[in-house]
Design a protein around this motif. Structure first.
Motif: not given
Length: 191
Positions: A45-51, A81-82
């Motif tokens: 779920q990390i990508q979804r939590a990025l912001p 990477d982000n």
């Protein structure tokens, strides 16, 4: 590929009050015991939590943890990477507990789930054993099961990923409660 900053358990314990701790294990593993104040954002779920993680990182240091280190290192790489700087806990929650530090459990959590690495070892060993036994007792072609697991373990070591862990993470016993990502992210924004 950058190597994430690593904090030892002693330094992490000393700084715990000033860190935002993100636990990237499955909800079942998290329920089995986590660092005090840790928020559960499973690795998938990390990508979804990025912001929300980016927002938290702008306000303070982030410590990413898992059972022993590889998943938190992967999460730190995704975050790097982000353009989000984080650190990982050396040895993960296993090292934290081994040094006698407190692990918290969510309210209502009563049973401990085996750690993912233990589940992977058990599952891989069982499949290898079954493949060997069936290969000896039924037909030699069943030894392909053992060879497939061996190849998967080699691939896992070379890439520092684990497909078997990803599959096992979806099993019901690893999700005694669904990851409440929306509430976790709201709490992350309010810290």
């Amino acid at each position: 590929m950058t190597t994430p900053t690593t904090l030892g358990t002693g330094e992490a314990r000393t700084r715990l009050h000033e860190l935002t701790v993100i636990d990237v294990r499955t909800p079942g593993e998290y329920a089995g015991g986590h660092l005090p104040g840790a928020l559960n954002i499973p690795l998938d779920q990390i990508q979804r939590a990025l912001p929300d993680i980016r927002y938290a990182a702008e306000r303070g240091d982030i410590l990413v943890v898992c059972a022993s280190g590889p998943r938190s290192e992967n999460a730190c790489r995704i975050l790097a990477d982000n353009h989000i700087t984080t650190a990982t806990l050396s040895g993960g929650t296993g090292a934290w507990a081994a040094e006698g530090h407190e692990l918290n459990r969510p309210q209502g959590a009563t049973r401990a789930t085996w750690g993912m690495e233990r589940q992977v070892r058990f599952t891989a060993g069982t499949i290898v054993l079954i493949g060997l036994l069936l290969g000896l007792l039924v037909h030699p072609a069943f030894q392909i099961l053992s060879a497939g697991i061996a190849a998967g373990l080699v691939f896992s070591a070379l890439t520092n990923t684990c497909g078997m862990a990803a599959v096992l993470a979806r099993l019901p016993h690893n999700r005694p409660r669904p990851a409440d990502l929306d509430n976790t992210l709201a709490e992350l924004r309010n810290r």
